[in-house]
Design a protein around this motif. Structure first.
Motif, PDB file in Angstrom:
ATOM      1  N   GLN A   1       0.840  -1.203   0.000  1.00 20.64           N
ATOM      2  CA  GLN A   1       0.000   0.000   0.000  1.00 20.64           C
ATOM      3  C   GLN A   1       0.873   1.251   0.000  1.00 20.64           C
ATOM      4  OE1 GLN A   1      -2.556   0.459   3.450  1.00 20.64           O
ATOM      5  NE2 GLN A   1      -4.167   1.435   2.241  1.00 20.64           N
ATOM      6  N   THR A   2       0.430   2.277  -0.723  1.00 21.98           N
ATOM      7  CA  THR A   2       1.167   3.532  -0.804  1.00 21.98           C
ATOM      8  C   THR A   2       0.394   4.648  -0.103  1.00 21.98           C
ATOM      9  OG1 THR A   2       0.101   4.241  -2.857  1.00 21.98           O
ATOM     10  CG2 THR A   2       2.053   2.822  -3.059  1.00 21.98           C
ATOM     11  N   LEU A   3       1.098   5.757   0.148  1.00 18.15           N
ATOM     12  CA  LEU A   3       0.436   6.922   0.747  1.00 18.15           C
ATOM     13  C   LEU A   3      -0.653   7.456  -0.166  1.00 18.15           C
ATOM     14  CD1 LEU A   3       3.190   9.118   2.451  1.00 18.15           C
ATOM     15  CD2 LEU A   3       1.145   8.171   3.515  1.00 18.15           C
ATOM     16  N   ASP A   4      -0.421   7.429  -1.460  1.00 16.62           N
ATOM     17  CA  ASP A   4      -1.434   7.920  -2.400  1.00 16.62           C
ATOM     18  C   ASP A   4      -2.704   7.063  -2.329  1.00 16.62           C
ATOM     19  OD1 ASP A   4       0.023  10.058  -3.283  1.00 16.62           O
ATOM     20  OD2 ASP A   4       0.799   9.053  -5.071  1.00 16.62           O
ATOM     21  N   GLN A   5      -2.533   5.774  -2.147  1.00 15.39           N
ATOM     22  CA  GLN A   5      -3.707   4.911  -2.007  1.00 15.39           C
ATOM     23  C   GLN A   5      -4.483   5.233  -0.735  1.00 15.39           C
ATOM     24  OE1 GLN A   5      -1.522   1.196  -2.455  1.00 15.39           O
ATOM     25  NE2 GLN A   5      -2.623   0.731  -4.355  1.00 15.39           N
ATOM     26  N   VAL A   6      -3.777   5.521   0.346  1.00 13.98           N
ATOM     27  CA  VAL A   6      -4.435   5.907   1.596  1.00 13.98           C
ATOM     28  C   VAL A   6      -5.204   7.209   1.409  1.00 13.98           C
ATOM     29  CG1 VAL A   6      -4.039   6.660   3.976  1.00 13.98           C
ATOM     30  CG2 VAL A   6      -2.809   4.672   3.076  1.00 13.98           C
ATOM     31  N   ARG A   7      -4.552   8.177   0.766  1.00 16.39           N
ATOM     32  CA  ARG A   7      -5.232   9.456   0.511  1.00 16.39           C
ATOM     33  C   ARG A   7      -6.497   9.244  -0.324  1.00 16.39           C
ATOM     34  NH1 ARG A   7       0.261  11.160  -0.504  1.00 16.39           N
ATOM     35  NH2 ARG A   7       1.026  12.430   1.247  1.00 16.39           N
ATOM     36  N   TYR A   8      -6.398   8.396  -1.344  1.00 19.78           N
ATOM     37  CA  TYR A   8      -7.564   8.150  -2.199  1.00 19.78           C
ATOM     38  C   TYR A   8      -8.682   7.480  -1.403  1.00 19.78           C
ATOM     39  CZ  TYR A   8     -10.626   6.462  -5.857  1.00 19.78           C
ATOM     40  OH  TYR A   8     -11.725   6.219  -6.634  1.00 19.78           O
ATOM     41  N   ASP A   9      -8.312   6.483  -0.586  1.00 21.83           N
ATOM     42  CA  ASP A   9      -9.332   5.786   0.203  1.00 21.83           C
ATOM     43  C   ASP A   9     -10.124   6.763   1.071  1.00 21.83           C
ATOM     44  OD1 ASP A   9      -8.767   3.304  -0.816  1.00 21.83           O
ATOM     45  OD2 ASP A   9      -7.535   2.653   0.876  1.00 21.83           O
ATOM     46  N   VAL A  10      -9.408   7.656   1.741  1.00 21.03           N
ATOM     47  CA  VAL A  10     -10.086   8.602   2.629  1.00 21.03           C
ATOM     48  C   VAL A  10     -10.934   9.584   1.829  1.00 21.03           C
ATOM     49  CG1 VAL A  10      -9.785  10.399   4.355  1.00 21.03           C
ATOM     50  CG2 VAL A  10      -8.332   8.374   4.425  1.00 21.03           C
ATOM     51  N   SER A  11     -10.366  10.133   0.768  1.00 17.16           N
ATOM     52  CA  SER A  11     -11.114  11.119  -0.019  1.00 17.16           C
ATOM     53  C   SER A  11     -12.359  10.485  -0.634  1.00 17.16           C
ATOM     54  CB  SER A  11     -10.227  11.719  -1.111  1.00 17.16           C
ATOM     55  OG  SER A  11      -9.832  10.727  -2.049  1.00 17.16           O
TER      56      SER A  11
END
Length: 381
Positions: free
Chosen positions: A168-178
């Motif tokens: 998992q990447t930080l960008d994936q985390v950001r996308y999940d939350v958004s």
């Protein structure tokens, strides 16, 4: 204070996720109807032996409660309506855990008619590749479709998200939350991956085949989640939980406030009369049990209860109420944990206000280390 909450366990799943170690079994060929009969019998026996005047919350979890078919879901609702709903009032919070791809509109209607007023969806991620990697069967498009149907019936909807997942990447985390913040929800639970023994992921990790984020990256993911969710209008009220105003999980608060609750179903846990109980887990043994299906009873000493009060209560953003502690245990907090606080306060991980002990922002990522400081340290005359 009497028993405030009831947890009901439905241990059936249509698919086993790679990280899950809850008591669960594949649904196919399972004696679901016999299980529901045994569940009703346990509820009846428990209420006779340990009555309560008023339940504030009911939570049906699993497993996957929505793995039940429509007639079985109807039967479950009828059991709750007959035995538990009469103990509740207008303040009831009644939650059912659901899978995004396992709940039909008919099941949502059955739940709504049965008195359910809150639904929690195990989304985990909106990245289809990640969902496949962790063994989830739904995909992003299905989540939006299911939550739209749920929002037509319920105005209190929660979703679970996970971080620290393989690759998992930080960008994936950001996308999940958004993406979550675009949905008709009121609550978000955010959990890091924990490798539990005997799960698929634990086996892969032992073989060196589980590429997990570093500790530093996982900590960064957690902070990104906190910042992004709070910027979206949700307050962090517990280490892993965020809610719009007035939509905090009251059921989970019973656990964190170390208050007593019923636990019904195979492998479930309860806390009654200062005693923690664990139910028989194997479903055939649970169904055949004579009397209450309890496997283990652990009476707690006053010291153990006070220690639990701290490591459970400090999970909440508000922390542990000093007044409540003294009322509950008949002794001042400072007299019990004064020496612990002398060690912790200089480190800046906890703070003491006029009314509460709570973690600082610096202490939240190190919460488990803070909790450990209270174990075995109570000073009681």
């Amino acid at each position: 204070m009497g028993i405030r909450a009831a947890y009901v366990h439905i241990p059936f799943c249509e698919h086993i996720c790679y990280y899950c170690d809850f008591n669960k079994v594949f649904l196919k060929n399972q004696p679901v109807d016999e299980y529901l009969d045994a569940l009703e019998r346990e509820i009846e026996l428990t209420l006779k032996q340990y009555p309560t005047d008023h339940l504030e919350t009911i939570f049906i979890g699993g497993g996957t409660p929505t793995a039940l078919n429509e007639p079985q879901m109807q039967r479950l609702m009828e059991i709750i309506q007959k035995h538990l709903l009469p103990l509740t009032g207008d303040d009831l919070e009644y939650t059912v855990e659901s899978n995004p791809d396992g709940v039909s509109e008919e099941k949502l209607d059955i739940m709504k008619a049965g008195g359910v007023n809150r639904v929690s969806f195990g989304v985990q991620s909106f990245d289809d590749g990640l969902l496949e990697r962790i063994g989830r069967t739904h995909r992003e498009a299905k989540v939006a479709q299911t939550l739209d149907a749920a929002a037509k019936r319920f105005d209190n909807i929660s979703v679970d998200l996970m971080f620290g997942l393989p690759n998992q990447t930080l960008d994936q985390v950001r996308y999940d939350v958004s993406r979550a913040l675009q949905l008709p929800i009121t609550h978000i639970s955010s959990y890091s991956l924990i490798l539990e023994p005997h799960t698929v992921f634990a086996i892969q990790e032992r073989k060196g085949k589980l590429p997990l984020p570093t500790q530093d990256l996982e900590a960064e993911m957690y902070q990104v989640m906190i910042d992004t969710i709070e910027a979206g209008g949700y307050a962090q009220y517990e280490i892993s939980n965020f809610a719009q105003a007035g939509k905090e999980s009251r059921h989970n608060r019973v656990y964190w406030e170390n208050d007593e609750y019923y636990g019904f179903g195979a492998g479930s846990h309860s806390y009654i009369n200062q005693t923690r109980r664990a139910n028989i887990a194997p479903i055939p043994h649970y169904i055949k049990a004579e009397g209450l299906p309890v496997r283990k009873e652990t009476p707690l000493t006053n010291v153990e209860r006070m220690e639990e009060e701290m490591f459970l209560g400090l999970r909440m953003k508000d922390g542990v109420s000093l007044e409540r502690f003294q009322t509950k245990y008949g002794v001042a907090f400072e007299d019990v944990f004064g020496d612990v606080m002398k060690r912790l306060l200089p480190n800046g991980l906890v703070e003491q206000t006029e009314t509460h002990i709570r973690l600082t922002p610096a202490g939240i990522p190190l919460a488990n280390e803070v909790f450990a400081e209270f174990i075995g340290e109570a000073q009681v005359q």
